[in-house]
Design a protein around this motif. Structure first.
Motif, short mmCIF file in Angstrom:
data_model
loop_
_atom_site.label_atom_id
_atom_site.label_comp_id
_atom_site.label_asym_id
_atom_site.label_seq_id
_atom_site.Cartn_x
_atom_site.Cartn_y
_atom_site.Cartn_z
N SER A 92 -11.69 -11.06 -47.89
CA SER A 92 -12.25 -10.11 -48.89
C SER A 92 -13.18 -10.85 -49.85
O SER A 92 -13.96 -10.23 -50.56
CB SER A 92 -11.11 -9.46 -49.68
OG SER A 92 -10.42 -10.47 -50.38
N ALA A 93 -13.17 -12.18 -49.81
CA ALA A 93 -14.05 -12.93 -50.73
C ALA A 93 -15.50 -12.72 -50.32
O ALA A 93 -15.82 -12.75 -49.13
CB ALA A 93 -13.71 -14.41 -50.64
N ASN A 94 -16.39 -12.50 -51.30
CA ASN A 94 -17.81 -12.32 -50.99
C ASN A 94 -18.54 -13.64 -50.92
O ASN A 94 -19.59 -13.73 -50.31
CB ASN A 94 -18.46 -11.42 -52.04
CG ASN A 94 -17.81 -10.05 -52.04
OD1 ASN A 94 -17.36 -9.58 -51.00
ND2 ASN A 94 -17.69 -9.44 -53.22
N GLU A 95 -18.01 -14.65 -51.58
CA GLU A 95 -18.56 -16.01 -51.47
C GLU A 95 -17.47 -16.89 -50.89
O GLU A 95 -16.30 -16.69 -51.17
CB GLU A 95 -18.99 -16.53 -52.85
CG GLU A 95 -20.13 -15.73 -53.44
CD GLU A 95 -20.68 -16.36 -54.72
OE1 GLU A 95 -20.15 -17.43 -55.10
OE2 GLU A 95 -21.59 -15.78 -55.31
N PHE A 96 -17.86 -17.84 -50.08
CA PHE A 96 -16.84 -18.67 -49.44
C PHE A 96 -17.43 -20.03 -49.09
O PHE A 96 -18.66 -20.19 -49.05
CB PHE A 96 -16.29 -17.99 -48.18
CG PHE A 96 -17.36 -17.37 -47.32
CD1 PHE A 96 -17.77 -16.05 -47.53
CD2 PHE A 96 -17.99 -18.11 -46.33
CE1 PHE A 96 -18.76 -15.47 -46.75
CE2 PHE A 96 -18.98 -17.55 -45.54
CZ PHE A 96 -19.38 -16.22 -45.75
N THR A 97 -16.60 -20.98 -48.83
CA THR A 97 -17.01 -22.33 -48.42
C THR A 97 -16.74 -22.49 -46.93
O THR A 97 -15.65 -22.14 -46.46
CB THR A 97 -16.18 -23.37 -49.20
OG1 THR A 97 -16.41 -23.17 -50.59
CG2 THR A 97 -16.60 -24.78 -48.81
N LEU A 98 -17.73 -22.96 -46.23
CA LEU A 98 -17.55 -23.21 -44.79
C LEU A 98 -17.00 -24.61 -44.58
O LEU A 98 -17.51 -25.56 -45.17
CB LEU A 98 -18.89 -23.06 -44.06
CG LEU A 98 -19.41 -21.61 -43.97
CD1 LEU A 98 -20.83 -21.61 -43.37
CD2 LEU A 98 -18.49 -20.74 -43.12
N ARG A 99 -15.99 -24.75 -43.74
CA ARG A 99 -15.41 -26.07 -43.43
C ARG A 99 -16.24 -26.73 -42.34
O ARG A 99 -17.16 -26.11 -41.79
CB ARG A 99 -13.95 -25.88 -43.00
CG ARG A 99 -13.05 -25.57 -44.20
CD ARG A 99 -11.80 -24.81 -43.84
NE ARG A 99 -12.10 -23.41 -43.51
CZ ARG A 99 -11.14 -22.48 -43.34
NH1 ARG A 99 -9.86 -22.82 -43.43
NH2 ARG A 99 -11.46 -21.24 -43.05
N PRO A 100 -15.95 -28.01 -42.03
CA PRO A 100 -16.76 -28.72 -41.03
C PRO A 100 -16.89 -27.96 -39.72
O PRO A 100 -15.90 -27.56 -39.11
CB PRO A 100 -16.00 -30.03 -40.82
CG PRO A 100 -15.32 -30.28 -42.12
CD PRO A 100 -14.93 -28.91 -42.64
N TYR A 101 -18.16 -27.69 -39.35
CA TYR A 101 -18.47 -26.99 -38.10
C TYR A 101 -17.81 -25.61 -38.03
O TYR A 101 -17.55 -25.10 -36.94
CB TYR A 101 -18.09 -27.84 -36.89
CG TYR A 101 -18.80 -29.17 -36.86
CD1 TYR A 101 -18.19 -30.32 -37.33
CD2 TYR A 101 -20.12 -29.26 -36.42
CE1 TYR A 101 -18.85 -31.54 -37.35
CE2 TYR A 101 -20.79 -30.47 -36.42
CZ TYR A 101 -20.15 -31.60 -36.90
OH TYR A 101 -20.82 -32.80 -36.93
N GLU A 102 -17.59 -24.99 -39.17
CA GLU A 102 -16.94 -23.68 -39.17
C GLU A 102 -17.90 -22.61 -38.69
O GLU A 102 -19.10 -22.65 -39.01
CB GLU A 102 -16.42 -23.31 -40.54
CG GLU A 102 -15.75 -21.94 -40.54
CD GLU A 102 -14.87 -21.67 -41.74
OE1 GLU A 102 -14.69 -22.59 -42.57
OE2 GLU A 102 -14.33 -20.55 -41.84
N ALA A 103 -17.36 -21.69 -37.87
CA ALA A 103 -18.10 -20.50 -37.42
C ALA A 103 -17.28 -19.30 -37.79
O ALA A 103 -16.06 -19.31 -37.62
CB ALA A 103 -18.30 -20.55 -35.90
N ARG A 104 -17.93 -18.28 -38.32
CA ARG A 104 -17.22 -17.03 -38.54
C ARG A 104 -18.16 -15.85 -38.32
O ARG A 104 -19.34 -15.94 -38.65
CB ARG A 104 -16.55 -16.95 -39.90
CG ARG A 104 -17.36 -17.32 -41.10
CD ARG A 104 -16.60 -16.99 -42.39
NE ARG A 104 -15.72 -18.06 -42.85
CZ ARG A 104 -15.01 -17.97 -43.97
NH1 ARG A 104 -15.07 -16.86 -44.71
NH2 ARG A 104 -14.24 -18.96 -44.37
N VAL A 105 -17.61 -14.80 -37.71
CA VAL A 105 -18.39 -13.59 -37.43
C VAL A 105 -17.70 -12.40 -38.08
O VAL A 105 -16.61 -11.99 -37.68
CB VAL A 105 -18.52 -13.34 -35.91
CG1 VAL A 105 -19.37 -12.09 -35.64
CG2 VAL A 105 -19.12 -14.57 -35.20
#
Ligand code: TEU
Ligand code: CA
Length: 560
Positions: A543-556
């Motif tokens: 539900s967060a509108n801002e987020f931190t991507l972890r190493p090599y993170e992919a999200r769809v």
């Protein structure tokens, strides 16, 4: 609105048979070995197999030098084996497309054996013969893809014959209508056996510029690339349309043309359905971003901006007319996770991230054998362990020029084709379960950790991530037919893009490195319903509108 086609909705798996699975312990993969693995491919969920050449061949270029188009290579089995494989695949709902190699044949093909006998032989003009220059040197200054001249002198008739690749791969003369008819007859012979289409080897090389002129050579080199005179040549569209009308139009098939040197505008012409040529092409621009001006062995660091800009150019260029293939791996390219990801600490995360990038784009994805469980490049210490003619010819030529051995071994480790040709690693038994004999090429030493059996057993493996990506493509028309728009165009670490189809929006965020960059949903989607279609990490708070991507993170994210 784009037409709906089965080959637009499919995921293709490329098998390089020599390295896939050996059923009779002679150290060479074979067709019965492929049949043993069809259930594995069914589990993965792929729809089509692209089978690299299995025809009779002396294997100068591992089957891309064909001596009989209508017989199966002895090492791979019999035509009965091949027919069993086709039936077993079709019984599992898996289609098979064959490799069509008709820019050239083997020099052991009956046509060439005849052609070289005499100047007035019936088969002379099946190939491209020329007198040498006044001083006896080759007819022009083009460089072969496998080093040296593209011409080889034939004592018997005192002329040279053209070979853009090895001297055992003489180019066919497509100006000759009899050659074209021979090819179309052969294609129909295979289509009548029930295959589902073709991948066409360097098919944009078949029309050469008349006169075969010298290429500019400002630095006075011995040979120079002649691609401007045989890539996308003057009659290529005429030939491909004729091939469509005379060999393909009567069948419900898929075609993909391998086209080094093709650009987006040309690709639109080749793949626009109204032009009745091909369904899609393999372009090479993204495969050349880490090559300098001297070609593939001239190593250059890849810039993320260059990769993003190129992928976006192709996505937008073919978005509404034509169709993209989506690949970063095949039997000619280094392993994707080593070249574009991290094959060390973050092998699993980066392999999944790269797979997400390709499989969420618009086009038909191609998976190369072993990519689905994260096989990596190999580093053999000795040139003796390398088998590829392209590598061995380059090594010999550069050593003769005095280039240090260590420098050449480094280039081979980074870009050599054998990176993709070590045996598929099935399990942690000897030779990775590929063979009970001695493999034709050494197995990558990391097979105890990187193998299919371990991946299938581990729910969080790359294998199961690929299964999910393929399943999503089968379930969501937005992935296949949705629009494409790039986001974050200047970001140093993140590639992001969105797909949209009939109100469903997919937002893809990819961290290309091991940093922890911040990202945010575009404002317009903040208030809408969202769920996570797929990600390579456990995402705590969607539900967060801002987020931190972890190493090599992919999200769809899926927005509805
Ligand atoms: O490859 C065409 C081609 O251009 C490759 O030589 C590629 O650019 C190069 O190998 C990159 O290292 C096709 C086949 O895929 C390849 O395996 C064959 O060797 C070649 O044609 C000749 O048939
Ligand atoms: Ca075998």
């Amino acid at each position: 609105e784009q037409s709906k086609r089965w080959w637009k909705e499919s995921v293709v798996y490329q098998i390089y048979p020599r390295s896939f699975n050996d059923s009779n312990n002679d150290g060479i993969g074979d067709i019965p070995g492929i049949i043993e693995k069809l259930d594995y491919l069914k589990k993965l969920g792929v729809d089509v197999i692209w089978l690299s050449p299995v025809y009779q061949s002396p294997n100068d270029d591992n089957g891309y030098d064909i001596s009989d188009y209508r017989d199966i290579m002895d090492e791979f089995g019999t035509m009965t084996d091949w027919e069993t494989m086709l039936k077993e695949a079709h019984d599992r709902g898996i289609k098979i497309i064959m490799d069509l190699v008709v820019n050239h044949t083997s020099d052991e093909h009956a046509w060439f054996l005849e052609s070289r006998k005499s100047k007035n032989n019936d088969y002379r003009d099946y190939y491209i013969w020329r007198k040498g220059k006044q001083d006896g040197s080759e007819p022009n200054n083009w460089e072969s893809a496998f080093s040296g001249s593209v011409w080889d002198y034939d004592e018997t008739t005192g002329e040279y014959y053209l070979h853009l690749f090895s001297k055992k791969q003489p180019d066919l003369n497509w100006e000759n209508p009899i050659v074209r008819s021979e090819v179309y007859d052969m294609m129909r012979w295979w289509l009548d056996k029930g295959i589902d289409g073709f991948r066409m080897d360097v098919i944009n090389f078949i029309s050469k510029v008349p006169g075969l002129p010298d290429a500019p050579n400002p630095q006075g080199k011995k040979y120079v690339p002649g691609g401007d005179y045989f890539m996308n040549g003057p009659r290529i569209h005429e030939f491909l349309h004729e091939m469509h009308q005379r060999a393909l139009a009567d069948y419900d098939v898929m075609t993909v043309g391998e086209m080094p040197g093709v650009d987006v505008a040309e690709a639109v012409d080749y793949t626009k359905e109204d032009n009745q040529e091909l369904n899609m092409v393999f372009q090479f621009e993204h495969m050349d971003l880490d090559s300098g001006p001297e070609g593939k062995w001239d190593l250059k660091p890849l810039k993320l901006k260059d990769l993003r800009d190129n992928l976006v150019k192709w996505q937008k260029g073919l978005e509404n007319e034509g169709w993209n293939s989506l690949y970063m791996n095949n039997h000619d390219q280094p392993r994707m996770v080593s070249r574009f990801g991290d094959d060390g600490k973050y092998r699993v995360e980066s392999a999944k991230m790269l797979a997400t990038m390709l499989h969420m784009m618009k086009g038909t994805p191609f998976i190369y054998q072993g990519e689905e469980f994260g096989m990596t490049n190999v580093q053999f210490d000795s040139i003796e362990d390398y088998q590829d003619i392209e590598t061995l010819n380059m090594y010999r030529e550069k050593r003769a020029e005095g280039v240090p051995q260590e420098e050449l071994m480094h280039k081979i480790h980074v870009k050599g084709r054998d990176n993709a040709r070590t045996p598929v690693q099935w399990n942690d038994s000897s030779h990775a379960g590929f063979t009970g004999g001695t493999p034709w090429i050494q197995v990558n030493p990391n097979y105890q950790e990187v193998n299919a059996e371990a991946a299938v057993a581990e729910p969080q493996s790359i294998f199961h991530y690929y299964r999910k990506l393929i399943d999503l493509r089968h379930k969501h028309e937005s992935i296949v037919y949705g629009s494409f728009d790039s986001l974050y165009n200047d970001h140093e670490e993140i590639v992001a893009y969105q797909r949209e189809y009939q109100g469903e929006v997919l937002l893809v965020f990819l961290n290309f490195y091991d940093g922890q960059p911040k990202a945010a949903l575009p404002e317009e989607f903040v208030q809408k319903n969202r769920d996570m279609l797929i990600s390579n990490y456990q995402v705590e708070e969607i539900s967060a509108n801002e987020f931190t991507l972890r190493p090599y993170e992919a999200r769809v994210y899926r927005i509805t």
